[in-house]
Design a protein around this motif. Structure first.
Motif, PDB file in Angstrom:
ATOM      1  N   UNK A  17      22.062  35.943   1.226  1.00 13.82           N
ATOM      2  CA  UNK A  17      21.779  37.308   0.805  1.00 13.82           C
ATOM      3  C   UNK A  17      21.431  37.348  -0.666  1.00 13.82           C
ATOM      4  N   UNK A  18      20.980  38.497  -1.163  1.00 11.33           N
ATOM      5  CA  UNK A  18      20.574  38.616  -2.568  1.00 11.33           C
ATOM      6  C   UNK A  18      21.687  38.260  -3.554  1.00 11.33           C
ATOM      7  N   UNK A  19      22.955  38.420  -3.140  1.00  8.25           N
ATOM      8  CA  UNK A  19      24.070  38.135  -4.038  1.00  8.25           C
ATOM      9  C   UNK A  19      24.623  36.733  -3.850  1.00  8.25           C
ATOM     10  N   UNK A  20      23.995  35.932  -3.001  1.00 11.69           N
ATOM     11  CA  UNK A  20      24.480  34.573  -2.730  1.00 11.69           C
ATOM     12  C   UNK A  20      23.280  33.700  -2.386  1.00 11.69           C
ATOM     13  N   UNK A  21      22.655  33.167  -3.423  1.00  5.65           N
ATOM     14  CA  UNK A  21      21.374  32.480  -3.287  1.00  5.65           C
ATOM     15  C   UNK A  21      21.413  31.259  -4.198  1.00  5.65           C
ATOM     16  N   UNK A  22      21.573  30.063  -3.616  1.00  2.80           N
ATOM     17  CA  UNK A  22      21.851  28.875  -4.416  1.00  2.80           C
ATOM     18  C   UNK A  22      20.806  27.789  -4.170  1.00  2.80           C
ATOM     19  N   UNK A  23      20.367  27.156  -5.272  1.00  7.50           N
ATOM     20  CA  UNK A  23      19.474  26.006  -5.218  1.00  7.50           C
ATOM     21  C   UNK A  23      20.301  24.759  -5.460  1.00  7.50           C
ATOM     22  N   UNK A  68      11.418  29.725  -7.234  1.00  3.04           N
ATOM     23  CA  UNK A  68      12.836  29.369  -7.242  1.00  3.04           C
ATOM     24  C   UNK A  68      13.128  28.313  -8.303  1.00  3.04           C
ATOM     25  N   UNK A  69      12.208  27.377  -8.478  1.00 11.07           N
ATOM     26  CA  UNK A  69      12.400  26.343  -9.498  1.00 11.07           C
ATOM     27  C   UNK A  69      12.202  26.921 -10.898  1.00 11.07           C
ATOM     28  N   UNK A  70      11.146  27.704 -11.079  1.00 10.72           N
ATOM     29  CA  UNK A  70      10.823  28.223 -12.405  1.00 10.72           C
ATOM     30  C   UNK A  70      11.960  29.067 -12.960  1.00 10.72           C
ATOM     31  N   UNK A  71      12.537  29.903 -12.128  1.00 12.18           N
ATOM     32  CA  UNK A  71      13.570  30.826 -12.595  1.00 12.18           C
ATOM     33  C   UNK A  71      14.893  30.132 -12.879  1.00 12.18           C
ATOM     34  N   UNK A  72      15.018  28.864 -12.518  1.00 15.84           N
ATOM     35  CA  UNK A  72      16.260  28.127 -12.767  1.00 15.84           C
ATOM     36  C   UNK A  72      16.094  27.041 -13.815  1.00 15.84           C
ATOM     37  N   UNK A  73      15.015  27.090 -14.574  1.00 12.25           N
ATOM     38  CA  UNK A  73      14.787  26.086 -15.607  1.00 12.25           C
ATOM     39  C   UNK A  73      15.814  26.190 -16.723  1.00 12.25           C
ATOM     40  N   UNK A  79       9.508  31.847 -21.261  1.00 11.44           N
ATOM     41  CA  UNK A  79       8.703  31.086 -20.317  1.00 11.44           C
ATOM     42  C   UNK A  79       7.656  31.979 -19.676  1.00 11.44           C
ATOM     43  N   UNK A  80       6.640  31.344 -19.076  1.00 13.02           N
ATOM     44  CA  UNK A  80       5.739  32.047 -18.183  1.00 13.02           C
ATOM     45  C   UNK A  80       6.544  32.484 -16.969  1.00 13.02           C
ATOM     46  N   UNK A  81       6.448  33.762 -16.593  1.00 10.09           N
ATOM     47  CA  UNK A  81       7.177  34.243 -15.431  1.00 10.09           C
ATOM     48  C   UNK A  81       6.335  34.062 -14.170  1.00 10.09           C
ATOM     49  N   UNK A 143      13.274  17.059 -13.284  1.00  9.74           N
ATOM     50  CA  UNK A 143      14.170  17.622 -12.276  1.00  9.74           C
ATOM     51  C   UNK A 143      13.426  18.376 -11.182  1.00  9.74           C
ATOM     52  N   UNK A 144      12.441  19.194 -11.575  1.00  7.93           N
ATOM     53  CA  UNK A 144      11.832  20.108 -10.619  1.00  7.93           C
ATOM     54  C   UNK A 144      10.344  19.862 -10.360  1.00  7.93           C
ATOM     55  N   UNK A 145       9.694  19.064 -11.182  1.00  5.90           N
ATOM     56  CA  UNK A 145       8.261  18.862 -11.047  1.00  5.90           C
ATOM     57  C   UNK A 145       7.909  17.457 -10.589  1.00  5.90           C
TER      58      UNK A 145
END
Length: 263
Positions: A17-23, A68-73, A79-81, A143-145
């Motif tokens: 859900x929106x309040x529980x979203x984990x990478x 999901x990756x960009x917002x967790x950098x 940053x570019x959004x 890590x992400x790229x």
């Protein structure tokens, strides 16, 4: 073809859900601790599986998006959004084989995205003059790229320009973009795309003036305002908060003569 099974080491989103979203990285037996309970990642995990936490909350195993990756950098700079990054891809001729130069690596958001989309011999050449920022960007790309698709250069482009020639796209994200236009012109192939991002319209006006004098045409400046909506059985409405102005994005294409009357 994408496998139905999650490979060990792949990133997954655990969506409860929106309040529980984990990478997280998939490791069989890994314990996931959250405010919605604890659970362990099983062997032979499949995409779309439903996992139940110790508190009875259901978490679905879904593929991460690029956003999901960009917002967790990890970041030390703005940053570019994600809402803006798609413009750079759609308003240029970007392809997996593109040769791209960017200046103002910052925390590496654009480097992460572009590296994930490139295929050799496609390459991103990413410039910054701050070693601390570049170190963080390298960590984020690792890590992400796809670090094999990126060449990082520690160099003052204001003074020294780009090393590459015949690139398809130049992306500028520095405080004085007008000082990079000449260097970008020299680096781009004929018809290549120049993109610059600026928070203030005064920066846009000054840079577009230099671009027109230098020989860029088909210029346009845009911003993106994005607002999510709450979709319910009754009473659908927009969210109270929205992502408003972040940056102005300006695009232009290199020609082989000066067009001082370009608008």
């Amino acid at each position: 073809m994408l496998s139905e099974f999650v490979k060990e080491g792949e990133y997954i989103i655990l969506f409860g859900g929106p309040d529980a979203n984990f990478l997280t990285e998939y490791r069989p037996g890994k314990a996931i601790h959250s405010h919605r309970g604890i659970f362990y990642l099983p062997e032979n995990l499949k995409w779309g599986d439903a996992l139940v936490s110790s508190k009875g909350r259901v978490f679905y195993v879904i593929r991460p998006s690029n956003a999901d990756f960009i917002l967790r950098l990890k970041r030390k700079t703005n940053i570019f959004y994600p809402k803006d990054m798609g413009l750079v891809l759609l308003y240029t001729n970007f392809s997996p084989l593109s040769k791209v130069a960017e200046v103002g690596t910052g925390s590496g958001a654009m480097a992460v995205l572009i590296s994930r989309l490139l295929t050799p011999p496609g390459k991103l050449f990413s410039y910054d003059n701050n070693p601390k920022h570049q170190r963080i960007a390298k960590e984020n790309v690792e890590r992400f790229g796809k670090p094999e698709n990126v060449v990082f250069r520690l160099r003052d482009v204001y003074e020294c320009g780009f090393l590459e020639r015949d690139v398809d796209i130049v992306i500028i994200d520095v405080p004085e973009p007008w000082r990079v236009v000449l260097h970008a012109y020299k680096s781009l192939k004929p018809g290549g795309f120049l993109v610059f991002a600026s928070p203030n319209i005064e920066q846009v006006k000054e840079t577009r003036k230099v671009m027109a004098e230098m020989g860029f045409t088909a210029m346009r400046t845009v911003e993106v305002l994005m607002r999510d909506w709450q979709i319910r059985d009754v009473g659908c409405r927009p969210e109270h908060e929205m992502r408003g102005h972040t940056l102005f994005y300006t695009f232009g294409r290199k020609t082989l003569k000066s067009l001082k009357d370009t608008t």
